[in-house]
Design a protein around this motif. Structure first.
Motif, short mmCIF file in Angstrom:
data_model
loop_
_atom_site.label_atom_id
_atom_site.label_comp_id
_atom_site.label_asym_id
_atom_site.label_seq_id
_atom_site.Cartn_x
_atom_site.Cartn_y
_atom_site.Cartn_z
N ASN A 45 3.14 -7.17 4.56
CA ASN A 45 3.80 -6.33 4.18
C ASN A 45 3.45 -5.72 2.75
OD1 ASN A 45 5.56 -6.70 6.06
ND2 ASN A 45 6.95 -7.97 5.27
N SER A 46 2.73 -6.87 1.87
CA SER A 46 2.53 -6.44 0.44
C SER A 46 1.21 -6.93 0.12
CB SER A 46 3.46 -7.13 -0.31
OG SER A 46 3.46 -6.95 -1.78
N PHE A 47 0.54 -6.26 -1.04
CA PHE A 47 -0.78 -6.64 -1.43
C PHE A 47 -0.83 -6.24 -2.91
CE2 PHE A 47 -5.67 -6.03 -1.56
CZ PHE A 47 -5.75 -7.51 -1.59
N SER A 48 -1.22 -7.20 -3.51
CA SER A 48 -1.20 -6.69 -5.09
C SER A 48 -2.77 -7.25 -5.63
CB SER A 48 -0.20 -7.44 -5.95
OG SER A 48 1.00 -7.08 -5.66
N TYR A 242 6.20 -14.63 4.14
CA TYR A 242 6.01 -14.75 5.40
C TYR A 242 4.86 -15.29 6.10
CZ TYR A 242 9.88 -11.33 4.46
OH TYR A 242 11.01 -10.90 4.02
N ASP A 243 5.07 -15.81 7.39
CA ASP A 243 3.81 -16.42 7.90
C ASP A 243 2.83 -15.24 8.61
OD1 ASP A 243 5.12 -15.79 10.40
OD2 ASP A 243 5.60 -17.79 10.92
N THR A 325 2.73 -17.23 0.87
CA THR A 325 2.16 -16.68 0.10
C THR A 325 0.71 -17.06 -0.09
OG1 THR A 325 4.04 -16.27 -1.18
CG2 THR A 325 2.10 -15.66 -2.40
N GLN A 326 -0.05 -16.20 -0.26
CA GLN A 326 -1.53 -16.80 -0.58
C GLN A 326 -2.16 -15.82 -1.69
OE1 GLN A 326 -4.29 -17.74 2.19
NE2 GLN A 326 -3.27 -18.09 3.71
N ASN A 327 -3.04 -16.33 -2.56
CA ASN A 327 -3.59 -15.58 -3.72
C ASN A 327 -4.83 -16.17 -4.04
OD1 ASN A 327 -3.15 -17.41 -6.42
ND2 ASN A 327 -1.22 -17.65 -4.80
N ASN A 344 2.17 -11.78 0.06
CA ASN A 344 3.33 -12.73 0.44
C ASN A 344 3.19 -12.85 1.99
OD1 ASN A 344 4.30 -10.00 0.94
ND2 ASN A 344 6.37 -10.57 0.89
N GLN A 345 2.05 -13.16 2.26
CA GLN A 345 1.73 -13.69 3.55
C GLN A 345 0.96 -14.51 3.74
OE1 GLN A 345 -1.28 -12.03 6.39
NE2 GLN A 345 0.21 -11.09 7.64
#
Length: 491
Positions: A45-48, A242-243, A325-327, A344-345
């Motif tokens: 969904n999201s990427f920063s 989210y997975d 979440t992964q970063n 947030n995946q």
């Protein structure tokens, strides 16, 4: 083997390239391009993205936090940063060393409460430098999640959450007495969250203050990381995670000291932390990133995943993965560039795509040095694998100084991209090139064996898995796959 780490040496031609000016427009264009690729590949969904280049900060956020809600992240969005927490713990330990509170060569038991005669291997104790280098030799994690992780499904994260919530410091110290040191300390890499919790205990003993207080006094307040902390306020919310299938995941629960992965932060604070880690004049930064065990090519320093010297100069990487979440936090001091990317995946391919995004970003933004060969030949390999391989050989012959041919991960990553896209024959040919380029490494044979397995060529798969094991007897993946081949062939 999917997650191959870069272990290449600094190339002699690294600093001979003429510098070019990278404009702000080019920086944002690269960010936009990598975000588009990442979101398409992962369906996240999201990427920063946060970048620090020559002291200036650039941030952008893409997508939406929750599907259909239109709630785009911003620089103040709180994320779980998971194992990025370990860098803070490691920096506190580095400070203790510089303060003279701790000696790196000391037995860890010197600074612990209680008696632990088990924390040694044939009379050789685990030292502080073994502990922070992730080479303690401990045979299990604390708490021990091994049974829960044997079979992973949609409920695994919730079972781990329950275990972590109920685990106490009293149980930790009890279980610590049952730990076995199975290898010579300082020799075998062993990613172990329990060693981080033990580090927090040691820090509390030598300073006489709580781990959380030490974090605040020595890092969060001096660096003005105003939104980074272990415990959030009641009126604050953390980004949902989210997975890979879009299922809502729980947040990591508070466990023990929180030293292994409980911190929350924002992209704004993470870019400030990037600036800190890029400071070549800061004695604390240099201590926390240095080679403690004299590995020369790559090392773990104080709880980093890897500090290495390769075509990107000296660089240090840390991955943080929560349930949802992964970063990826990566600094390139020789280019004065730092990159932090967050999503947030937490799916099967999330890490690989984060890794590729950062590799492509630094490839675009560095003003000199060798470029990624895998990226250069990728388009041709997807159009026609034979033409792509011929192009690779042509570039290696005529432009060997312009591209990085010494990093194994380049061909490995491209091979898996081909495989995931359904181009199994192309991936086999690419992995065959990989084997021919790095015949003395175990990983190329492992990757080729997987491609053969997926193409149901079991005899060739077995042959290559056995060769991989011959070169790397610690390759547990190859051992597991050989058992699968036995079942498939009925041997």
């Amino acid at each position: 083997m999917k997650k191959l780490l870069s272990i290449t040496l600094l190339l002699s031609g690294f600093f001979v390239f003429a510098q070019k000016t990278i404009t702000e427009k080019q920086i944002f264009a690269s960010m936009d391009s990598q975000a588009e690729l990442f979101l398409k590949a992962t369906k996240a969904n999201s990427f920063s993205i946060g970048i620090v280049k020559d002291g200036k900060t650039y941030t952008r956020h893409y997508g939406e936090m929750d599907k259909g809600k239109g709630n785009k992240a911003n620089n103040s969005t709180l994320f779980e940063i998971a194992s990025i927490t370990k860098l803070f713990t490691g920096t506190l330990m580095a400070k203790a060393v510089l303060d003279g509170k701790i000696n790196l060569d000391d037995d860890i038991r010197k600074y612990m409460t209680g008696s632990y005669p088990n924390l040694q291997f044939n009379g050789t104790p685990v030292t502080i430098k073994d502990l922070v280098s992730l080479k303690s030799g401990f045979n299990k994690d604390l708490p021990d999640r091994s049974e829960l992780l044997k079979v992973r499904n949609d409920s695994t994260a919730f079972k781990v959450e329950k275990l972590e919530k109920s685990y106490t410091k009293e149980q930790f110290f009890k279980d610590l007495k049952s730990i076995k040191v199975e290898t010579m300390p300082g020799t075998v890499y062993n990613y172990n969250n329990g060693t981080l919790q033990l580090t927090a205990h040691i820090l509390e003993n030598v300073y006489g203050k709580s781990f959380e207080t030490l974090l605040k006094e020595n890092m969060l307040i001096p660096l003005q990381l105003t939104h980074t902390r272990l415990h959030i306020n009641q009126n604050e919310t953390v980004a949902k995670g989210y997975d890979g299938n879009g299922g809502l995941m729980p947040l990591l629960p508070y466990s023990l000291w929180g030293a292994a992965g409980y911190m929350k932060s924002t992209l704004a604070d993470l870019t400030t932390f990037l600036k800190f880690e890029l400071d070549k004049k800061n004695q604390l930064v240099q201590e926390s990133q240095r080679d403690l065990l004299h590995n020369k090519n790559y090392w773990n320093a104080y709880f980093w995943d890897e500090v290495t010297i390769n075509h990107n100069g000296r660089n240090a990487r840390k991955h943080g993965g929560a349930f949802g979440t992964q970063n990826l936090f990566w600094v390139f001091p020789d280019y004065n560039i730092g990159i932090s990317v967050i999503t947030n995946q937490a799916g099967e391919n999330t890490y690989g795509n984060l890794y590729s995004a950062v590799q492509n970003l630094i490839d675009d933004l560095k003003p000199f040095g060798q470029k990624l060969i895998g990226r250069e030949i990728e388009k041709k390999c997807f159009e026609n694998i034979d033409s792509g391989i011929a192009y690779y050989k042509e570039l290696k012959k005529n432009k060997s100084d312009s591209f990085n041919f010494s990093d194994e991960s380049e061909l490995n990553n491209l091979g898996y991209k081909l495989m995931r896209s359904g181009n199994i024959i192309s991936s086999i040919k690419l992995f065959q090139l990989y084997v021919s380029e790095f015949p003395n490494s175990g990983n190329p044979y492992d990757s080729l064996a997987e491609a053969y397995f997926n193409n149901k060529e079991y005899a060739l798969s077995e042959q290559n898995y056995r060769k991989s094991l011959e070169l790397n007897p610690e390759n547990t993946n190859a051992k597991e796959m050989l058992l699968k081949i036995e079942k498939e062939t009925g041997k």
